[in-house]
Design an enzyme around this catalytic site. Structure first.
Site, PDB file in Angstrom:
ATOM      1  N   GLU A 152       7.957  47.680  36.413  1.00 45.64           N
ATOM      2  CA  GLU A 152       8.245  47.349  38.121  1.00 45.64           C
ATOM      3  C   GLU A 152       7.516  48.057  39.036  1.00 45.64           C
ATOM      4  O   GLU A 152       8.003  48.512  39.988  1.00 45.64           O
ATOM      5  CB  GLU A 152       9.776  47.499  38.290  1.00 45.64           C
ATOM      6  N   ASN A 195       5.944  45.836  32.030  1.00 47.35           N
ATOM      7  CA  ASN A 195       6.928  45.043  32.063  1.00 47.35           C
ATOM      8  C   ASN A 195       7.303  45.068  33.927  1.00 47.35           C
ATOM      9  O   ASN A 195       7.636  45.976  34.437  1.00 47.35           O
ATOM     10  CB  ASN A 195       8.010  45.891  31.346  1.00 47.35           C
ATOM     11  N   HIS A 231      15.877  37.676  34.065  1.00 51.43           N
ATOM     12  CA  HIS A 231      17.142  37.650  34.482  1.00 51.43           C
ATOM     13  C   HIS A 231      17.232  36.489  35.239  1.00 51.43           C
ATOM     14  O   HIS A 231      17.013  36.328  36.438  1.00 51.43           O
ATOM     15  CB  HIS A 231      17.480  38.913  35.299  1.00 51.43           C
ATOM     16  N   GLU A 260      14.038  41.305  28.831  1.00 50.13           N
ATOM     17  CA  GLU A 260      15.498  41.702  29.104  1.00 50.13           C
ATOM     18  C   GLU A 260      16.376  40.375  29.591  1.00 50.13           C
ATOM     19  O   GLU A 260      17.160  40.288  30.456  1.00 50.13           O
ATOM     20  CB  GLU A 260      15.548  42.526  30.385  1.00 50.13           C
ATOM     21  N   ASP A 262      18.782  37.566  30.018  1.00 47.01           N
ATOM     22  CA  ASP A 262      20.291  37.103  30.368  1.00 47.01           C
ATOM     23  C   ASP A 262      20.404  36.016  31.232  1.00 47.01           C
ATOM     24  O   ASP A 262      19.621  35.974  32.188  1.00 47.01           O
ATOM     25  CB  ASP A 262      21.116  38.478  30.776  1.00 47.01           C
TER      26      ASP A 262
END
Length: 505
Positions: A152, A195, A231, A260, A262
């Site tokens: 990030e 990432n 996400h 990651e 979801d």
């Protein structure tokens, strides 16, 4: 890249995978992914491995793991030069016993940093970063499949600029390249990844990352993969250019990984979104694996959104069936009793190159993975959301506790906030003149809010108060040394607790 190239690659990959999946459809997520040479992993918290259903679901369904918080800087080096690996070692040992791949997360990140890092001079910070990378990678050398070397590092919005952080502000743009070169020297065999969140579609932020990776590849800077967090929710669905975006990165000669994942929601809509993500990965030969950010909804960093594949009782949701079908190259959506319950519905957010639309969630913490969200169309607007990204906001509050001439302080800070919750961080400092061997922070959680997850401490209760007691690795603090723990709250607003006390053991 030309659309024709994407389509041709997708058809070729899909043809191969469908043939294999139709002939030998596997019955678990990990086995289904492995049939095409991929992994299907999950974020794991060491504190839950002792729960039988958690461990059995992990062992049965997944073939890769990512530690949620246990390899982050505050968990492994809360005191400069003193490394603690016990919690991360527990996850690694469990994964190795099950022959699972392990993704290391994360070496250099602006969040979950112990206080001492931001106080260093530029030269001292460079040395500390080098030592941190080398120490972790050496400790786990030969055990980690891929590392998120830098996490990030880019801002949200339309600027494509780097995010302000101790590393960026003191070391400049070159710190990312330096981190990757240091990582390659520490473990030449581990894959090295960048990432980030909100780079899932083609927008200003993802294009800035793309340009960095392209430059690295041209100049021989070691980078092997890019992680797309994924996400998603109703305000930030998977964009219509998702697969094209992954493909353009793959065309640079790096692997792409969904790191990651979801998806907020339930039922067919959630299942359809999961299907589209998995199908996009399966259509790209260099999409090597998918990681969901947790096993069960009850431990998700945004549990109220029920974003995972297993509900709070570890029952398989329609999304589980949809993912399994997509991995096996069969079906187009959720199933119920073996019957298709619908085809994928469009989730286009109308993004175009150079702009970002919708909101997006960033990485993890708590299960850590939090996020920053906000709409952006040329300029950034909206509110921060999630548990790991965004700018620090809120107020600080704390009181000093302890007795007998020794004590500690606890200071609250709101890190991120979103509709229906927030992430908090508490900094514990030894205010005494001697080393302490343990600490406990107590507070009254405001009415109407509940703690969804807490990390870097052991959560408990004392009457009407919530308590956080040091973890095994961060209880010992030298005079003036500090450590942090964090937690995600469902409900309420990010205001400091009315009382916050710290006592020493």
């Amino acid at each position: 890249m030309a659309l024709g190239a994407v389509t041709a690659g997708a058809v070729a990959a899909a043809g191969l995978l469908t043939t294999a999946g139709t002939a030998h459809a596997a019955s678990t997520l990990g086995a289904s992914a492995a049939a095409s040479g991929r992994y299907f992993g999950t974020a794991v918290a060491a504190s839950h491995l002792g729960e039988a259903q958690y461990a059995s679901t992990l062992d049965t369904e997944f073939n890769a793991v990512t530690p949620e918080n246990e390899m982050k800087w505050d968990a492994t080096e809360s005191t400069q030069g003193v490394f603690t690996y016990s919690a991360a070692d527990q996850i690694v040992a469990h994964a190795q016993a099950q022959n699972m791949k392990i993704r290391g997360h994360t070496l250099v990140w602006y969040s979950q940093l112990p206080g001492w890092v931001s106080g260093l001079s530029a030269s001292a910070l460079q040395s500390a970063m080098d030592n941190h990378i080398t120490s972790l990678m050496t400790h786990y050398k030969g055990k980690i499949y891929a590392w998120d070397v830098v996490n990030e590092a880019f801002q949200d919005g339309g600027s494509g600029a780097r995010r302000s952080s101790p590393f960026q502000d003191k070391l400049g743009d070159g710190y990312i390249e330096h981190a990757f070169r240091t990582a390659r020297a520490a473990d030449p065999n581990a894959k090295l990844c960048y990432n980030d969140y909100n780079i899932d579609g083609i927008n200003a932020k993802s294009t800035a990352v793309y340009n960095m990776v392209k430059d690295f590849k041209a100049r021989g800077v070691p980078i092997d993969c890019v992680g797309f967090q994924g996400h998603f929710n109703s305000a930030s669905p998977m964009t219509s250019d998702y697969q094209a975006n992954l493909q353009r990165f793959a065309d640079l000669g790096v692997d792409v990984q969904i790191t990651e994942l979801d998806v907020a929601g339930s039922g067919t809509a959630q299942a359809d979104s999961y299907t589209k993500v998995v199908q996009a990965c399966m259509a790209i030969q260099r999409c090597t694996g998918i990681t969901v950010w947790g096993i069960t909804d009850k431990y998700s960093w945004r549990s109220s959104d029920t974003p995972l594949l297993f509900d709070g009782n570890y029952s398989k949701k329609p999304s589980y069936t949809a993912v399994l079908n997509a991995l096996n190259g069969t079906g187009t959506g959720a199933t119920n009793g073996g019957t298709s319950s619908g085809t994928s519905s469009g989730t286009s957010s109308g993004t175009s190159s150079g702009t970002s639309s919708g909101t997006s969630a960033g990485t993890s913490s708590g299960t850590t993975s939090g996020t920053s969200s906000g709409t952006s169309s040329g300029t950034t607007s909206g509110t921060t959301s999630g548990t790991t990204s965004g700018t620090t906001s809120g107020t600080t509050s704390g009181t000093t506790g302890g007795s007998g001439g020794s004590g500690c302080s606890a200071v609250f800070a709101s890190v991120n906030a979103w509709t229906g919750g927030y992430q908090a961080q508490v900094t514990v400092t030894n205010t005494s003149s001697s080393t302490i061997s343990g600490w406990k922070v107590a507070w009254t959680q405001p009415s109407g809010s509940t703690i969804a997850s807490l990390w870097n401490a052991v959560q408990g209760t004392s009457g009407s108060q919530t308590t956080a007691t040091n973890a095994p690795y961060n209880g010992q603090l030298a005079p003036n040394a500090s450590t942090t723990f964090g937690y995600v709250v469902n409900g309420g607003t990010p205001t400091p607790p009315p009382t916050l006390t710290c006592t020493t053991n």
